[in-house]
Design a protein around this motif. Structure first.
Motif, PDB file in Angstrom:
ATOM      1  N   PRO A 296     -12.533   7.911   5.057  1.00  0.00           N
ATOM      2  CA  PRO A 296     -12.158   6.484   5.200  1.00  0.00           C
ATOM      3  C   PRO A 296     -12.146   5.734   3.875  1.00  0.00           C
ATOM      4  O   PRO A 296     -11.356   4.794   3.704  1.00  0.00           O
ATOM      5  N   THR A 297     -12.986   6.137   2.927  1.00  0.00           N
ATOM      6  CA  THR A 297     -12.972   5.470   1.622  1.00  0.00           C
ATOM      7  C   THR A 297     -11.651   5.703   0.907  1.00  0.00           C
ATOM      8  O   THR A 297     -11.044   4.769   0.346  1.00  0.00           O
ATOM      9  N   LEU A 298     -11.177   6.937   0.908  1.00  0.00           N
ATOM     10  CA  LEU A 298      -9.890   7.247   0.283  1.00  0.00           C
ATOM     11  C   LEU A 298      -8.749   6.533   0.995  1.00  0.00           C
ATOM     12  O   LEU A 298      -7.805   6.055   0.353  1.00  0.00           O
ATOM     13  N   LEU A 299      -8.829   6.445   2.316  1.00  0.00           N
ATOM     14  CA  LEU A 299      -7.791   5.721   3.064  1.00  0.00           C
ATOM     15  C   LEU A 299      -7.774   4.254   2.669  1.00  0.00           C
ATOM     16  O   LEU A 299      -6.695   3.656   2.511  1.00  0.00           O
ATOM     17  N   GLY A 300      -8.958   3.668   2.511  1.00  0.00           N
ATOM     18  CA  GLY A 300      -9.009   2.266   2.093  1.00  0.00           C
ATOM     19  C   GLY A 300      -8.434   2.055   0.706  1.00  0.00           C
ATOM     20  O   GLY A 300      -7.713   1.077   0.458  1.00  0.00           O
ATOM     21  N   ILE A 301      -8.719   2.977  -0.213  1.00  0.00           N
ATOM     22  CA  ILE A 301      -8.189   2.853  -1.576  1.00  0.00           C
ATOM     23  C   ILE A 301      -6.672   2.925  -1.571  1.00  0.00           C
ATOM     24  O   ILE A 301      -5.981   2.086  -2.186  1.00  0.00           O
ATOM     25  N   THR A 302      -6.129   3.931  -0.905  1.00  0.00           N
ATOM     26  CA  THR A 302      -4.674   4.083  -0.874  1.00  0.00           C
ATOM     27  C   THR A 302      -4.004   2.931  -0.120  1.00  0.00           C
ATOM     28  O   THR A 302      -2.897   2.513  -0.479  1.00  0.00           O
ATOM     29  N   LEU A 303      -4.673   2.402   0.908  1.00  0.00           N
ATOM     30  CA  LEU A 303      -4.095   1.285   1.657  1.00  0.00           C
ATOM     31  C   LEU A 303      -3.975   0.052   0.770  1.00  0.00           C
ATOM     32  O   LEU A 303      -2.949  -0.652   0.808  1.00  0.00           O
ATOM     33  N   VAL A 304      -5.010  -0.223  -0.027  1.00  0.00           N
ATOM     34  CA  VAL A 304      -4.961  -1.384  -0.921  1.00  0.00           C
ATOM     35  C   VAL A 304      -3.820  -1.230  -1.924  1.00  0.00           C
ATOM     36  O   VAL A 304      -3.045  -2.174  -2.171  1.00  0.00           O
ATOM     37  N   VAL A 305      -3.671  -0.044  -2.507  1.00  0.00           N
ATOM     38  CA  VAL A 305      -2.594   0.188  -3.481  1.00  0.00           C
ATOM     39  C   VAL A 305      -1.231   0.051  -2.814  1.00  0.00           C
ATOM     40  O   VAL A 305      -0.305  -0.556  -3.381  1.00  0.00           O
ATOM     41  N   PHE A 306      -1.094   0.572  -1.604  1.00  0.00           N
ATOM     42  CA  PHE A 306       0.184   0.483  -0.901  1.00  0.00           C
ATOM     43  C   PHE A 306       0.542  -0.966  -0.587  1.00  0.00           C
ATOM     44  O   PHE A 306       1.697  -1.386  -0.764  1.00  0.00           O
ATOM     45  N   VAL A 307      -0.439  -1.739  -0.153  1.00  0.00           N
ATOM     46  CA  VAL A 307      -0.182  -3.144   0.180  1.00  0.00           C
ATOM     47  C   VAL A 307       0.224  -3.921  -1.075  1.00  0.00           C
ATOM     48  O   VAL A 307       1.137  -4.753  -1.043  1.00  0.00           O
ATOM     49  N   VAL A 308      -0.434  -3.653  -2.183  1.00  0.00           N
ATOM     50  CA  VAL A 308      -0.090  -4.345  -3.429  1.00  0.00           C
ATOM     51  C   VAL A 308       1.336  -4.010  -3.846  1.00  0.00           C
ATOM     52  O   VAL A 308       2.112  -4.890  -4.257  1.00  0.00           O
ATOM     53  N   MET A 309       1.722  -2.746  -3.749  1.00  0.00           N
ATOM     54  CA  MET A 309       3.081  -2.356  -4.125  1.00  0.00           C
ATOM     55  C   MET A 309       4.109  -2.964  -3.179  1.00  0.00           C
ATOM     56  O   MET A 309       5.179  -3.414  -3.606  1.00  0.00           O
TER      57      MET A 309
ATOM     58  N   PRO B 276       9.467  -0.484   8.803  1.00  0.00           N
ATOM     59  CA  PRO B 276       8.407  -1.446   8.435  1.00  0.00           C
ATOM     60  C   PRO B 276       7.337  -0.804   7.566  1.00  0.00           C
ATOM     61  O   PRO B 276       7.120   0.416   7.604  1.00  0.00           O
ATOM     62  N   ALA B 277       6.657  -1.643   6.781  1.00  0.00           N
ATOM     63  CA  ALA B 277       5.652  -1.137   5.843  1.00  0.00           C
ATOM     64  C   ALA B 277       4.535  -0.349   6.534  1.00  0.00           C
ATOM     65  O   ALA B 277       4.137   0.707   6.030  1.00  0.00           O
ATOM     66  N   PRO B 278       3.988  -0.796   7.670  1.00  0.00           N
ATOM     67  CA  PRO B 278       2.951   0.015   8.319  1.00  0.00           C
ATOM     68  C   PRO B 278       3.439   1.398   8.709  1.00  0.00           C
ATOM     69  O   PRO B 278       2.707   2.383   8.582  1.00  0.00           O
ATOM     70  N   VAL B 279       4.697   1.495   9.152  1.00  0.00           N
ATOM     71  CA  VAL B 279       5.252   2.797   9.515  1.00  0.00           C
ATOM     72  C   VAL B 279       5.388   3.683   8.279  1.00  0.00           C
ATOM     73  O   VAL B 279       5.115   4.890   8.313  1.00  0.00           O
ATOM     74  N   GLN B 280       5.797   3.080   7.164  1.00  0.00           N
ATOM     75  CA  GLN B 280       5.914   3.851   5.925  1.00  0.00           C
ATOM     76  C   GLN B 280       4.563   4.405   5.491  1.00  0.00           C
ATOM     77  O   GLN B 280       4.459   5.560   5.067  1.00  0.00           O
ATOM     78  N   TYR B 281       3.525   3.580   5.592  1.00  0.00           N
ATOM     79  CA  TYR B 281       2.202   4.048   5.183  1.00  0.00           C
ATOM     80  C   TYR B 281       1.701   5.148   6.106  1.00  0.00           C
ATOM     81  O   TYR B 281       1.152   6.162   5.641  1.00  0.00           O
ATOM     82  N   LEU B 282       1.898   4.993   7.403  1.00  0.00           N
ATOM     83  CA  LEU B 282       1.478   6.037   8.340  1.00  0.00           C
ATOM     84  C   LEU B 282       2.261   7.319   8.106  1.00  0.00           C
ATOM     85  O   LEU B 282       1.714   8.425   8.239  1.00  0.00           O
TER      86      LEU B 282
END
Length: 460
Positions: free
Chosen positions: A14-27, A66-72
């Protein structure tokens, strides 16, 4: 302990998921975002080709979703278990052994795995060399300064370390290139890269054309090192300072002669005095370890330089020596700030434990001062050093971004800068994932070292 390690490994997910999620949202939230249109803008393509390129990016990366679909979808690709997609981007099933796919780079058009496999060993090489240098120098200087609080070495090393820690890495890199790699001053080192193209065709080890040159190098290098080591260990401080000051005058004058061969000027005097005072001060120091090592290396270098003047055959550097020659300046940039900070921390930790009750009691019982220092005090001083070690690897990886960019080294740092600059989503997320994984592994290793250094720490 095993349960603790397994629990920490599971918490990494979950820590790695949180890190990548923050980077994805910023981009995704950045101006312009990440879309197929933004990737093909500026390519000067025909409308049909531009439309085909946009369709290709949408099909490969799902940029029209959509962005959530791209991240998933990206999470599904990097997960070893998940859904499988066909060549048209349509879901075709579920697999438990589909493997990890980091995707294709937008910019390079190559698999991200191949790019990272090429660049990661270079960055790891820089850090594998830098970390031992940082800890050896920091522990030696910090412990010696703590045991001689208030001495000339303690005050002088404190001033030097504070000065080193205050200089930014980017400024140091530019200055090193300007003075020691440019044609205007001393071109002793290359301006960038980790090896020359010709080195790929050279033998691995250095090669001399004549056998006598090999014996000459070994003889003079060993003789020079032996003489200066003897001087360091057995001569009086006054004679050591006098001899090394004279050698410093000669070396400083020779350096100035390379820049101003026609006349004697202020540069000759300044460099001669700087080298004389530096080498004389080191030779007069009571720190035997630093004094002997410095004089031994200097004697070896002087012997090699003298042997090179009398060599008869052709000298070929070889791949190994060429690689080391290219790594000198980058390693200096990566190391000096780390050992400056760590040496000050080591001094504070050792000094605090030297004044503790248990150390005073051990000395009162007649325990030798050396045993008190290394068996009792130093072991208890390791805990803050271990804490810093957990953050040292991430900081070195971050420092590699600056150093690799300045010295044009094709490592992970330079790759990260290029990925961010071109908004290469797959590459940025993959580099973030790997950096986060290394950081969390460093924290886990630090927690395990706590238990090894201090028996009171337990995770059962």
């Amino acid at each position: 302990m095993t349960t603790y390690i397994l629990r920490r490994l599971l918490l990494m997910i979950p820590t790695l998921l949180g890190i990548t999620l923050v980077v994805f949202v910023v981009m995704a939230a950045a101006p312009g975002g990440i879309s197929s249109q933004s990737l093909v803008d500026g390519l000067n393509l025909e409308p049909q080709a531009k439309k085909a390129m946009e369709d290709y990016y949408n099909r490969m990366y799902g940029l029209d979703q959509p962005a959530p679909v791209q991240y998933l979808r990206w999470l599904n690709n990097v997960s070893p278990v998940g859904f499988v997609f066909d060549a048209q981007g349509q879901m075709s099933g579920f697999s438990w052994v589909k493997g990890v796919d980091l995707g294709l780079s937008f910019r390079y058009g190559r698999p991200v795995t191949d790019l990272i496999a090429e660049r990661l060993p270079i960055t790891l090489l820089l850090n594998v060399i830098s970390i031992p240098i940082i800890y050896v120098i920091a522990i030696a200087v910090g412990v010696h300064a703590a045991t001689r609080r208030g001495s000339r070495f303690d005050v002088g090393s404190g001033v030097v370390l504070l000065g080193l820690w205050s200089v930014p890495t980017m400024l140091t890199g530019v200055l090193l290139i300007g003075f020691f790699a440019s044609d205007q001053f001393w071109r002793w080192f290359p301006t960038g890269g980790i090896n020359r193209r010709e080195a790929l065709d050279m033998p691995f080890l250095p090669h001399w054309g004549a056998l006598g040159d090999v014996f000459g190098v070994l003889l003079l290098a060993g003789l020079g090192a032996s003489v200066l080591v003897w001087l360091s260990l057995f001569a009086r401080a006054r004679w050591r300072a006098l001899v090394m000051g004279g050698i410093g005058l000669v070396l400083g004058g020779l350096m100035a002669q390379q820049l101003q061969p026609d006349h004697l000027g202020l540069l000759h005097i300044s460099l001669a005095l700087v080298f004389a005072l530096s080498l004389g001060g080191i030779a007069a120091s009571e720190f035997a370890w630093l004094r002997t090592l410095t004089l031994g290396l200097l004697g070896c270098a002087l012997g090699v330089a003298l042997a090179a003047q009398f060599s008869q055959g052709v000298f070929v550097r070889g791949f190994l020596l060429d690689r080391l020659w290219h790594l000198v300046l980058p390693i200096i940039c990566l190391s000096y700030g780390g050992f400056a900070f760590l040496a000050k921390l080591t001094r504070s930790a050792v000094l605090e434990n030297l004044l503790a009750d248990y150390a005073r009691t051990a000395r009162a019982k007649g325990v030798a001062a050396r045993d008190v220092l290394w068996r009792h005090v130093f072991r208890n001083s390791l805990l803050p050093l271990i804490t810093v070690a957990a953050t040292l690897l991430p900081s070195l990886l971050a420092g590699s971004v600056i150093v690799e960019t300045i010295f044009s080294i094709d490592g992970m740092g330079k790759l990260a800068v290029e990925a961010v600059r071109t908004r290469d989503r797959e590459l940025v997320l993959s580099i973030t994932l790997i950096s986060g994984l290394l950081t969390l592994a460093g924290y886990l290793l630090a927690d395990l070292c706590y238990a090894i250094a201090d028996p009171r720490v337990t995770y059962d």
